[in-house]
Design an enzyme around this catalytic site. Structure first.
Site, mmCIF file in Angstrom:
data_model
loop_
_atom_site.group_PDB
_atom_site.id
_atom_site.type_symbol
_atom_site.label_atom_id
_atom_site.label_comp_id
_atom_site.label_asym_id
_atom_site.label_seq_id
_atom_site.Cartn_x
_atom_site.Cartn_y
_atom_site.Cartn_z
ATOM 1 N N GLN A 26 -17.118 174.571 27.326
ATOM 2 C CA GLN A 26 -16.674 175.791 26.654
ATOM 3 C C GLN A 26 -15.751 176.616 27.549
ATOM 4 O O GLN A 26 -15.612 176.330 28.732
ATOM 5 C CB GLN A 26 -17.895 176.623 26.249
ATOM 6 C CG GLN A 26 -18.897 176.842 27.373
ATOM 7 C CD GLN A 26 -20.344 177.008 26.906
ATOM 8 O OE1 GLN A 26 -20.587 177.323 25.743
ATOM 9 N NE2 GLN A 26 -21.293 176.814 27.809
ATOM 10 N N HIS B 268 -33.468 190.104 26.885
ATOM 11 C CA HIS B 268 -34.408 189.269 27.637
ATOM 12 C C HIS B 268 -35.848 189.760 27.503
ATOM 13 O O HIS B 268 -36.766 188.960 27.349
ATOM 14 C CB HIS B 268 -33.972 189.170 29.108
ATOM 15 C CG HIS B 268 -32.722 188.359 29.270
ATOM 16 N ND1 HIS B 268 -31.736 188.658 30.176
ATOM 17 C CD2 HIS B 268 -32.284 187.261 28.603
ATOM 18 C CE1 HIS B 268 -30.754 187.770 30.074
ATOM 19 N NE2 HIS B 268 -31.059 186.923 29.126
ATOM 20 N N ASP C 276 -27.764 181.872 32.153
ATOM 21 C CA ASP C 276 -27.712 182.947 33.151
ATOM 22 C C ASP C 276 -29.058 183.149 33.849
ATOM 23 O O ASP C 276 -29.143 183.827 34.877
ATOM 24 C CB ASP C 276 -27.241 184.252 32.506
ATOM 25 C CG ASP C 276 -28.117 184.655 31.328
ATOM 26 O OD1 ASP C 276 -29.216 185.179 31.563
ATOM 27 O OD2 ASP C 276 -27.716 184.426 30.160
ATOM 28 N N GLU D 206 -30.461 173.461 30.244
ATOM 29 C CA GLU D 206 -29.155 174.109 30.004
ATOM 30 C C GLU D 206 -28.083 173.025 30.039
ATOM 31 O O GLU D 206 -28.080 172.189 30.934
ATOM 32 C CB GLU D 206 -28.913 175.177 31.080
ATOM 33 C CG GLU D 206 -27.475 175.609 31.291
ATOM 34 C CD GLU D 206 -26.841 176.301 30.084
ATOM 35 O OE1 GLU D 206 -27.495 177.151 29.465
ATOM 36 O OE2 GLU D 206 -25.674 175.965 29.759
ATOM 37 N N ASP E 28 -29.011 168.108 27.722
ATOM 38 C CA ASP E 28 -28.820 168.470 26.321
ATOM 39 C C ASP E 28 -30.188 168.827 25.720
ATOM 40 O O ASP E 28 -31.069 167.978 25.614
ATOM 41 C CB ASP E 28 -28.196 167.249 25.625
ATOM 42 C CG ASP E 28 -27.994 167.465 24.140
ATOM 43 O OD1 ASP E 28 -28.674 168.329 23.548
ATOM 44 O OD2 ASP E 28 -27.150 166.754 23.570
ATOM 45 N N GLY E 29 -30.327 170.096 25.343
ATOM 46 C CA GLY E 29 -31.615 170.583 24.834
ATOM 47 C C GLY E 29 -32.057 169.874 23.566
ATOM 48 O O GLY E 29 -33.248 169.640 23.353
ATOM 49 N N ASP F 219 -32.457 180.281 23.814
ATOM 50 C CA ASP F 219 -31.511 181.315 24.245
ATOM 51 C C ASP F 219 -30.114 180.717 24.162
ATOM 52 O O ASP F 219 -29.509 180.364 25.174
ATOM 53 C CB ASP F 219 -31.852 181.765 25.668
ATOM 54 C CG ASP F 219 -30.935 182.888 26.134
ATOM 55 O OD1 ASP F 219 -30.154 183.405 25.314
ATOM 56 O OD2 ASP F 219 -30.997 183.233 27.323
ATOM 57 N N ASP G 177 -23.793 181.121 19.829
ATOM 58 C CA ASP G 177 -23.762 181.141 18.372
ATOM 59 C C ASP G 177 -23.535 179.723 17.843
ATOM 60 O O ASP G 177 -23.193 178.829 18.607
ATOM 61 C CB ASP G 177 -22.660 182.104 17.919
ATOM 62 C CG ASP G 177 -23.044 183.534 18.264
ATOM 63 O OD1 ASP G 177 -23.850 184.106 17.532
ATOM 64 O OD2 ASP G 177 -22.557 184.060 19.295
ATOM 65 N N PRO H 48 -20.881 174.010 21.628
ATOM 66 C CA PRO H 48 -22.024 173.188 22.036
ATOM 67 C C PRO H 48 -23.361 173.689 21.481
ATOM 68 O O PRO H 48 -24.323 172.933 21.428
ATOM 69 C CB PRO H 48 -22.000 173.264 23.572
ATOM 70 C CG PRO H 48 -21.169 174.452 23.903
ATOM 71 C CD PRO H 48 -20.196 174.620 22.775
#
Ligand code: AG3
Length: 298
Positions: free
Chosen positions: A33, A64, A88, A108, A140-141, A158, A161, A165
């Site tokens: 991205q 959070h 993050d 992540e 890859d989640g 988390d 949008d 990805p």
């Protein structure tokens, strides 16, 4: 997207939300991205991915705290937590404040985001990186929930949008995968965007959740840098209804946890589920549609 002094969120056609960059720390295209990281006088360090604000050091506590403490305190005895996305690592830090937690696994997809989290977001994640209960995995989640046989008490998505990805993290297949990763009594919380602007995406995601889980609800938060009104967080569980826990029980658990917060409170925890009517109506009809498509049968 930027003239190196001003960076814009370009998510909504016809609207630009712009931030002045006092100092640009990163501006690059990763394998996944477009990434921009800069300093702004009002919001501190600001991270944009594909032209959408993800996190700022000034207002990250809102998102959070609410993404972590609502499901964790409602659960009561959470031990194992899975975070999908969350590059993050500010969410992991919030989760790890609970002493009942023995493991936080985070998956992540973007190594550049994870690396930048360490270099530039220590203010919001240093405690997570210093914590032996925390494992950050690059991967890859969606593949993880499909292929793993591990189970968790709480799963937190988390995500960005449903563009780029992150899109796969809003599908029925993905939610079915998450369902298979939950222990009995498990709870899934998801990032579901700005209902006022992302009406279609909101409805599609909640139809998919409604097709998959028995209890589906949403609660709302107000984050200054997420433009367009309330942001919706999704609640899904086969066993736990969001309002089944009392304010008193939450007060007791919150006091016992000894966690300092600036947005979360037990009273606001329950109040946040009383979404404004336009959101509640959109939620009800989406979930209803999803139910018709078949409970737990992707
Ligand atoms: N990720 C969710 C950002 C969603 C913003 N979307 C929007 N404004 N439509 C935040 C990452 C924080 N760890």
């Amino acid at each position: 997207m930027a003239d190196e002094r001003w960076f814009s969120e370009t998510l909504t056609p016809g609207v630009r939300l712009s931030f002045e960059a006092r100092r640009v720390l990163r501006h690059e295209r990763t394998d996944n991205q477009e990434l921009a990281l800069f300093e702004n006088d009002v919001f501190g360090r600001v991270l944009l991915l594909d032209g959408v604000v993800q996190v700022t050091t000034a207002d990250e506590f809102i998102y959070h705290e609410m993404m972590a403490h609502v499901p964790l305190l409602a659960h009561g005895e959470p031990r194992d937590v899975l975070i999908i996305g969350g590059g993050d690592c500010g969410l992991a830090e919030e989760v790890l404040k609970h002493s009942s937690i023995r493991r936080v696994l985070q998956v992540e997809i973007d190594p550049s985001v994870a690396e930048l989290a360490r270099t530039h977001f220590g203010e919001i994640n240093a405690a997570a990186f210093a914590d032996p209960r925390f494992e950050l995995r690059i991967g890859d989640g969606a593949a993880f929930v499909r292929e793993s046989d591990e189970r968790f008490d709480v799963v937190l998505v988390d995500s960005t949008d449903p563009i780029g990805p992150g899109a796969v993290l809003f599908t029925r297949e993905f939610y079915a995968g998450v369902r298979g990763r939950l222990n009995p009594g498990g709870i899934l919380v998801t990032q579901n965007g700005i209902p006022f602007l992302q009406t279609r995406e909101f409805a599609d995601a909640f139809a998919n959740l409604g097709a998959t889980f028995r209890h589906v609800a949403c609660y709302v938060i107000s984050v200054p840098t997420y433009f367009g009104g309330h942001l919706a967080l999704g609640w899904s569980s086969d066993d736990v209804a969001p309002l089944a826990v009392s304010t008193e029980a939450l007060e007791t658990r919150f006091a016992a946890a000894g966690i300092q917060t600036r947005y979360y409170s037990p009273r606001h925890h329950l109040a946040a589920f009383a979404a404004p009517r336009y959101i509640e109506q959109a939620l009800e009809s989406a979930v209803e549609q999803g139910r018709k498509a078949g409970l737990g049968d992707p």
